[in-house]
Design an enzyme around this catalytic site. Structure first.
Site, short mmCIF file in Angstrom:
data_model
loop_
_atom_site.label_atom_id
_atom_site.label_comp_id
_atom_site.label_asym_id
_atom_site.label_seq_id
_atom_site.Cartn_x
_atom_site.Cartn_y
_atom_site.Cartn_z
N HIS A 216 38.12 -9.06 -7.24
CA HIS A 216 39.49 -9.31 -6.79
C HIS A 216 40.03 -10.70 -7.14
O HIS A 216 41.00 -10.84 -7.87
CB HIS A 216 39.58 -9.12 -5.27
CG HIS A 216 39.12 -7.78 -4.78
ND1 HIS A 216 39.82 -6.61 -5.00
CD2 HIS A 216 38.02 -7.43 -4.08
CE1 HIS A 216 39.17 -5.60 -4.45
NE2 HIS A 216 38.06 -6.07 -3.88
O1 RIB Z 1 40.39 -7.49 -0.17
C1 RIB Z 1 39.73 -8.37 -1.03
C2 RIB Z 1 39.90 -9.77 -0.57
O2 RIB Z 1 39.30 -9.94 0.70
C3 RIB Z 1 39.18 -10.78 -1.48
O3 RIB Z 1 39.86 -12.01 -1.42
C4 RIB Z 1 37.83 -10.91 -0.85
O4 RIB Z 1 37.21 -12.17 -1.14
C5 RIB Z 1 38.19 -10.84 0.61
O5 RIB Z 1 38.59 -12.13 1.03
#
Ligand code: RIB
Ligand code: CA
Length: 314
Positions: free
Chosen positions: A242
């Site tokens: 992500h």
């Molecule tokens: O949903 C994904 C996000 O939530 C990313 O930033 C992961 O590191 C968590 O913080």
């Protein structure tokens, strides 16, 4: 001239890759500092983890600040089931020796932004938006100093990952997300809609381990640990990475495409708390407040990260 950025983060293995990508692109990005927030794990661990990644990359010159240890209104929700007990499970880590800055992250954010020129600094929040929102509430005069907020968070076409309706970062602190999306500051969002379009190939993870550096071996161990949750959960061919999407966008915006839309945050209903409600078709005719990314050149994304990691010290 290198773009001046601040990363706000809750490391987290994917946060770590966002930091390493920025470190590997230091000719294009001037990372002014790292502000830590409670999210994936409690604040004392997210700060520890940020220090570890700075040390791993040989960047102990970058100041790391501890910020808010809980959301603005709601109780903290963490994600050890995804990231492990420490938030950076996978490799064996020694305790960091790099010093944490003594100033609160929100105070440093406000002071740094107030002394900047208008539009000089880009914020890259990749965790719950608590620090950013608290800075905006504490000192609204920082808003024009921020060129844009390039954040990882939210989900619409792909739904949520912590509830059916909400993505983790916006769920943990929906009130902070509401402040940010109503701030009037230009926002580029990297939601689940786009991060789930780039799933880590196993061969790519292995190629990072084959770099033969400490960065390579620790990154391979982090990602191999991190991807197991998504493989079990989504049964996909690989896990989504992500947070580096924000930095990849700054380095190669042509990798991404999306639409300028109006986004609002659910802060009332427990059923849909933290949902990023995207007016994709302009039904409400509100002035768009966000560039909502939905497409990515996955091959280019992974190549960009590999090249950056290969530049980091052995
Ligand atoms: O949903 C994904 C996000 O939530 C990313 O930033 C992961 O590191 C968590 O913080
Ligand atoms: Ca994160």
């Amino acid at each position: 001239m290198a773009r001046r950025i601040i990363i706000d983060t809750d490391p987290g293995q994917d946060d770590a890759l966002a930091m390493l990508l920025a470190f590997g692109a230091s000719d294009q990005l001037d990372l002014l500092g790292i502000t830590c927030v409670a999210g994936n794990v409690p604040l004392e661990l997210t700060t520890r983890n940020a220090l570890l990644i700075c040390e791993l990359a040989g960047r102990t010159d970058v100041p790391v600040f501890a910020g808010c240890d809980r959301p603005m209104v709601r109780d903290l929700v963490t994600a050890e089931d995804v990231h492990g007990k420490t938030g950076l499970d996978g490799p064996d880590w020694d305790a960091p020796t790099m010093e944490l800055q003594t100033r609160h992250a929100v105070d440093w954010l406000v002071d740094t932004l107030l002394t900047a020129d208008d539009g000089e600094i880009t914020l890259c929040p990749v965790g719950p938006l608590t620090n950013v929102a608290m800075a905006l509430v504490r000192e609204p005069a920082i808003a024009p100093k921020i060129a844009e907020i390039v954040l990882m968070g939210g989900g619409y076409f792909k739904g949520g990952n912590i509830t059916p309706a909400a993505e983790f970062n916006s769920y943990v602190d929906p009130h902070a997300a509401d402040v940010v999306y109503r701030s009037g500051i230009p926002i580029v969002a990297m939601p689940l809609d786009v991060t789930h379009e780039a799933l880590m190939p196993k061969a790519w993870i292995a190629s990072i381990g084959a770099l033969g550096t400490d960065v390579g071996s620790k990154t391979e161990a982090m990602l191999s640990f991190y991807e197991r949750y998504d493989l079990e959960h989504y049964g996909d061919a690989g896990g989504p990475l992500h947070d580096p999407a924000t930095i990849a966008y700054l380095l190669s915006p042509e990798l991404y495409s999306g639409k300028h839309v109006y986004v609002a945050i659910e802060t009332q209903s427990e059923l849909t708390m933290g949902m990023t409600v995207v007016d994709w078709w302009g039904a409400k005719r509100n002035e768009p407040n966000c560039m909502w990314m939905t497409e990515v050149d996955a091959e280019g994304f992974f190549a960009l990260i590999y090249e950056a990691l290969a530049k980091l010290p052995a």
